[in-house]
Design an enzyme around this catalytic site. Structure first.
Site, PDB file in Angstrom:
ATOM      1  N   HIS A   1       0.988  -1.276   0.114  1.00 58.63           N
ATOM      2  CA  HIS A   1       0.206  -0.134  -0.006  1.00 58.63           C
ATOM      3  C   HIS A   1       1.371   1.008  -0.072  1.00 58.63           C
ATOM      4  O   HIS A   1       1.462   1.602   0.832  1.00 58.63           O
ATOM      5  CB  HIS A   1      -0.929   0.759   1.208  1.00 58.63           C
ATOM      6  N   ARG A   2       1.160   2.195  -1.080  1.00 64.77           N
ATOM      7  CA  ARG A   2       1.556   3.638  -1.043  1.00 64.77           C
ATOM      8  C   ARG A   2       3.414   3.064  -0.929  1.00 64.77           C
ATOM      9  O   ARG A   2       3.926   3.824  -0.649  1.00 64.77           O
ATOM     10  CB  ARG A   2       1.220   4.519  -0.394  1.00 64.77           C
TER      11      ARG A   2
ATOM     12  N   LYS B   1      -7.467  10.003  -7.113  1.00 68.04           N
ATOM     13  CA  LYS B   1      -8.100  10.436  -5.872  1.00 68.04           C
ATOM     14  C   LYS B   1      -8.992  11.477  -6.992  1.00 68.04           C
ATOM     15  O   LYS B   1      -8.165  13.483  -6.188  1.00 68.04           O
ATOM     16  CB  LYS B   1      -6.326  11.435  -5.436  1.00 68.04           C
TER      17      LYS B   1
ATOM     18  N   HIS C   1      -1.305  10.325  -1.783  1.00 72.12           N
ATOM     19  CA  HIS C   1      -2.103  10.740  -0.670  1.00 72.12           C
ATOM     20  C   HIS C   1      -2.953  11.607  -1.300  1.00 72.12           C
ATOM     21  O   HIS C   1      -4.237  12.345  -1.212  1.00 72.12           O
ATOM     22  CB  HIS C   1      -1.707  10.125  -0.484  1.00 72.12           C
TER      23      HIS C   1
ATOM     24  N   GLU D   1      -0.084  -0.288  -4.635  1.00 69.51           N
ATOM     25  CA  GLU D   1      -0.897   0.806  -4.964  1.00 69.51           C
ATOM     26  C   GLU D   1      -0.188   1.757  -4.777  1.00 69.51           C
ATOM     27  O   GLU D   1       0.183   2.606  -3.918  1.00 69.51           O
ATOM     28  CB  GLU D   1      -1.661  -0.098  -3.639  1.00 69.51           C
TER      29      GLU D   1
ATOM     30  N   GLU E   1      -5.076   3.699  -8.002  1.00 68.19           N
ATOM     31  CA  GLU E   1      -5.979   4.733  -7.978  1.00 68.19           C
ATOM     32  C   GLU E   1      -6.112   6.347  -8.091  1.00 68.19           C
ATOM     33  O   GLU E   1      -5.133   7.207  -7.732  1.00 68.19           O
ATOM     34  CB  GLU E   1      -5.853   4.808  -5.629  1.00 68.19           C
TER      35      GLU E   1
ATOM     36  N   ASP F   1       0.288  -1.794   4.527  1.00 66.17           N
ATOM     37  CA  ASP F   1       1.262  -1.282   4.745  1.00 66.17           C
ATOM     38  C   ASP F   1       2.678  -1.560   4.968  1.00 66.17           C
ATOM     39  O   ASP F   1       4.121  -0.686   4.448  1.00 66.17           O
ATOM     40  CB  ASP F   1       0.785  -0.077   5.556  1.00 66.17           C
TER      41      ASP F   1
ATOM     42  N   ASP G   1      -1.061   6.444  -5.608  1.00 67.42           N
ATOM     43  CA  ASP G   1      -2.610   6.985  -5.603  1.00 67.42           C
ATOM     44  C   ASP G   1      -2.301   8.212  -6.754  1.00 67.42           C
ATOM     45  O   ASP G   1      -1.020   8.333  -6.396  1.00 67.42           O
ATOM     46  CB  ASP G   1      -3.174   7.825  -3.937  1.00 67.42           C
TER      47      ASP G   1
HETATM   48  O1  G3P Z   1      -6.643   1.962  -2.780  1.00 72.58           O
HETATM   49  C1  G3P Z   1      -6.990   1.177  -0.735  1.00 72.58           C
HETATM   50  C2  G3P Z   1      -6.534   2.796  -0.408  1.00 72.58           C
HETATM   51  O2  G3P Z   1      -5.357   2.975  -0.504  1.00 72.58           O
HETATM   52  C3  G3P Z   1      -7.496   3.307  -0.408  1.00 72.58           C
HETATM   53  O3  G3P Z   1      -7.600   4.254   0.943  1.00 72.58           O
HETATM   54  O4  G3P Z   1      -6.737   6.952   1.082  1.00 72.58           O
HETATM   55  O5  G3P Z   1      -5.240   5.169   1.604  1.00 72.58           O
HETATM   56  O6  G3P Z   1      -5.750   5.877  -0.530  1.00 72.58           O
HETATM   57  P1  G3P Z   1      -6.682   5.469   0.605  1.00 72.58           P
HETATM   58 MG    MG Z   2      -4.351   4.776  -2.508  1.00 76.73          MG
END
Ligand code: G3P
Ligand code: MG
Length: 251
Positions: A9-10, A120, A51, A36, A118, A237, A38
């Protein structure tokens, strides 16, 4: 049974500065199945990986992403604010910049892992972002490894209209009644569900669409999600730990 994939994640945001090349490299080194990230748009229409709508939390600058050109935004450090992390190395981390989507694709292309982009677009419209993202992806031989997601449903529907072969997934925070009806009528490849919807809820098993879950960091929760046989991928994470856990429990 298919093995549940682990997505960073990120990048590996639990231990490295989120959404930076350094963080993505760390995730790649951990052996992730996917990443993943953003995306937002700069003032001059460049697709950048960050993000928040502002740069305040993750860089040493302030202000909205959309009010900086790419050149201006890349003057700021995207690593220096993370000195609380154990791995912090000032000389290296202070040089980290907000990457462009193209820079990330260039980094990951040799690995052929999956990439969840993703969009945004739930706060600012970022007009034209869908076309721009598709144009960047088309510069790489990577389209079939990409899943586009957004909380803002119209954004991914727009993208699908522009590129009918694109895999789109809707980010969902609340329980949907009859999720497969959404999937079918909106031509979604999958649903990206908040972890609690699976951990506490009763999401029907999904043979006809993918369920990816965000963001699970707790060992027990990851274990529970790994044992659910209809989770395609877990976003975490701490991908290195999640991969070790998956190996240890052999699912
Ligand atoms: O894409 C999953 C997750 O990243 C969504 O929430 O706020 O962490 O971008 P956020
Ligand atoms: Mg995200």
């Amino acid at each position: 049974m298919r093995q549940t994939k682990i997505y960073g994640h990120r990048g590996s945001m639990g231990i490295t500065p989120e959404n930076t090349l350094l963080s993505f490299r760390h995730a790649l080194d951990s052996g992730v199945d996917g990443i993943e990230l953003d995306v937002q748009l700069t003032k001059d229409g460049e697709v950048v990986v960050i993000h928040d709508e502002t740069i305040d939390r993750t860089t040493d600058g302030t202000g909205y992403v959309k009010e900086y050109t790419l050149n201006e935004i890349q003057q700021f450090s995207a690593g220096i604010k993370f000195s609380h992390f154990e791995l912090f190395d000032r000389n290296v981390w202070e040089k980290e910049r907000i990457p462009t989507l193209a820079e990330v694709l260039e980094l990951i292309a040799p690995y052929q892992i999956e990439l969840n982009i993703e969009l945004k677009t739930n706060i600012f419209a970022y007009e034209g972002i869908e076309e721009k993202v598709l144009a960047i992806v088309n510069q790489f031989d990577y389209a079939d490894k990409i899943i586009y997601s957004s909380f803002h449903l119209p954004s991914i529907l727009r993208l699908k209209k522009l590129e009918p072969s694109a895999k789109i997934a809707w980010l969902v925070l609340y329980e949907l009644s009859r999720p497969s009806e959404y999937v079918e009528s909106l031509e979604l490849e999958g649903l990206h569900l908040h972890k609690d919807l699976l951990l506490q809820g009763d999401v029907q098993s999904a043979d006809d669409f993918s369920i990816r879950v965000w963001t699970a960091n707790d060992e027990k929760e990851i274990e529970q999600l790994l044992s659910t046989n209809h989770v395609e991928a877990i976003m975490t994470d701490f991908p290195k730990e999640a991969i070790s856990l998956r190996h240890a429990i052999k699912v």
